[in-house]
Scaffold this active site. Structure first.
Site, short mmCIF file in Angstrom:
data_model
loop_
_atom_site.label_atom_id
_atom_site.label_comp_id
_atom_site.label_asym_id
_atom_site.label_seq_id
_atom_site.Cartn_x
_atom_site.Cartn_y
_atom_site.Cartn_z
N ARG A 241 25.86 49.30 39.08
CA ARG A 241 26.91 49.85 39.93
C ARG A 241 26.51 49.64 41.39
O ARG A 241 25.33 49.76 41.75
CB ARG A 241 27.10 51.36 39.68
CG ARG A 241 27.79 51.71 38.37
CD ARG A 241 29.26 51.29 38.35
NE ARG A 241 29.93 51.64 37.11
CZ ARG A 241 30.05 50.81 36.05
NH1 ARG A 241 29.56 49.58 36.09
NH2 ARG A 241 30.69 51.22 34.97
N GLU A 270 33.98 48.38 45.93
CA GLU A 270 34.78 47.34 45.28
C GLU A 270 36.20 47.83 44.95
O GLU A 270 36.36 49.01 44.63
CB GLU A 270 34.08 46.82 44.01
CG GLU A 270 33.86 47.86 42.93
CD GLU A 270 33.07 47.31 41.74
OE1 GLU A 270 31.96 46.80 41.93
OE2 GLU A 270 33.60 47.43 40.62
N HIS A 288 32.66 41.84 39.49
CA HIS A 288 32.46 42.78 38.37
C HIS A 288 32.93 42.19 37.03
O HIS A 288 33.84 42.73 36.38
CB HIS A 288 33.19 44.11 38.67
CG HIS A 288 32.62 45.27 37.91
ND1 HIS A 288 32.56 46.55 38.41
CD2 HIS A 288 32.08 45.35 36.67
CE1 HIS A 288 32.02 47.36 37.51
NE2 HIS A 288 31.72 46.64 36.44
C1 8YV Z 1 33.71 47.09 32.85
C2 8YV Z 1 31.34 47.86 33.22
O1 8YV Z 1 34.39 45.90 32.69
O2 8YV Z 1 31.30 48.65 31.01
C3 8YV Z 1 31.01 48.86 32.18
O3 8YV Z 1 30.44 49.91 32.53
O4 8YV Z 1 30.88 47.94 34.30
C4 8YV Z 1 32.25 46.74 32.88
O5 8YV Z 1 31.90 46.24 31.64
C5 8YV Z 1 34.24 47.77 34.07
O6 8YV Z 1 33.59 48.97 34.32
C6 8YV Z 1 35.74 48.03 33.96
O7 8YV Z 1 36.01 49.05 33.06
#
Ligand code: 8YV
Length: 335
Positions: A241, A270, A288
């Protein structure tokens, strides 16, 4: 006969999953590649019994207060820092996520970023496209080796372990990791990884990868101090993150020549990107997409849908984050 439960999906999703949900629910969804306004999101969410959210849809106390009929939020993400889990539990709202199905795909991408930034892949491609290539040179766009180097992994859950296996088994890397808890010796040896203090990891790793969940305590855990502790010329990769890194300190560390480069798939604000990041050469920046293969995103979407279906049909869920909600509230009426 009871009316179908209402589900709101604020972002584009697989048509086949939406069709599947439509056989069980009254579904409202946004298929536009344009984020809905917060007012629109709230207005729709307040009419819904369930939401299919993504990692950037904030479910906090004020939303919960505005949405008294809400019973479940199914996150299409493994990370759930967008959920105020305590408030959701108090409000009797079930939270679910999508673990496991994205582990290998996300680890692949972490490795792709590691390779790309240490071998200056994006910079090389721009160099060629800009027609700057004049001749073979002994040091042309020379990078740092990945094989045989030391990788420091911060956060050693499912994805961290999958990265460690790639590094130790495929690239003969020396793998150090730092995690709140040390893994069992059998898991450590399967991953070929050794637990060390954070300071040791930062001082010894040629490449550092962040794979830990975000929490307010971990905010800017990599700042000027930690960057200064890293080996000169080291690379930093973030597939976790954005808020874990102080982006201005990161750019300062690159501009001073201390860092060799970095690769980020996640950003603090973001999809808005700190403009200082965009002007750097020795970096790789992606929107992302670490879990983004069609096969994996479909599994994530179906798992989120299954959580909604199971909850409204049988008052259970496949991957609940606050299962105590299932024990403490009445079964939904729409069965
Ligand atoms: C997601 C991610 O695509 O799963 C997670 O925690 O960061 C990604 O795989 C994103 O968060 C959108 O939901």
């Amino acid at each position: 006969m009871n009316a179908k439960p209402k589900i709101y999906i604020p972002r584009p999703n697989f048509p086949q999953v939406i069709e599947r949900l439509q056989t069980h629910f009254d579904v409202t969804h946004n298929q536009e590649d344009q984020r809905v306004t917060q007012e629109h999101f709230l207005a729709q969410a307040s009419k819904a019994d369930g939401l299919l959210t993504t990692g950037s849809d904030l479910i906090d106390l004020s939303l919960l207060n505005a949405c008294p009929r809400l019973k479940i939020c199914a996150n299409m993400a493994v990370g759930f820092n967008n959920f105020d889990l305590t408030s959701m539990t108090q409000a009797g709202v079930l939270a679910t996520n999508t673990p496991d199905v994205l582990t290998q795909t996300t680890a692949d991408f972490g490795f792709a970023l590691l390779m790309a930034c240490s071998r200056r892949l994006v910079e090389s491609e721009h160099y060629l496209r800009d027609q700057q290539w004049k001749q073979w040179r002994f040091d042309l766009l020379a990078g740092q080796d990945v094989h045989g180097a030391t990788l420091g992994i911060i956060g050693m859950g499912r994805i961290g372990q999958a990265v460690a296996k790639r590094a130790s088994k495929g690239f003969d890397m020396n793998v150090l990791y730092h995690n709140r808890s040390q893994l069992a010796p059998s898991v450590e040896s399967e991953c070929g990884a050794t637990w060390v203090e954070l300071a040791y990891l930062l001082a010894h790793a040629d490449h550092v990868m962040l794979v830990l969940p975000y929490s307010p305590e971990a905010h800017h855990m990599i700042g000027a101090r930690e960057l200064a502790m890293m080996k000169p010329g080291a690379h930093l990769i973030n597939i976790a993150r954005g808020g874990l890194i102080d982006e201005n300190a990161l750019v300062n560390a690159l501009e001073s020549g201390h860092l060799g480069g970095f690769a980020l798939d996640v950003f603090e604000g973001e999809p808005t990107i700190n403009p200082r990041l965009l002007t750097q050469k020795r970096v790789v920046l992606t929107p992302h997409i670490a879990s983004s293969t069609i096969a994996t995103r479909l599994k994530m979407s179906n798992l989120a849908a299954d959580n909604l279906i199971e909850f409204f049909a049988h008052h259970r869920a496949l991957t609940p984050l606050n299962p105590q909600v299932l024990a403490s509230v009445k079964a939904p009426k729409h069965v």
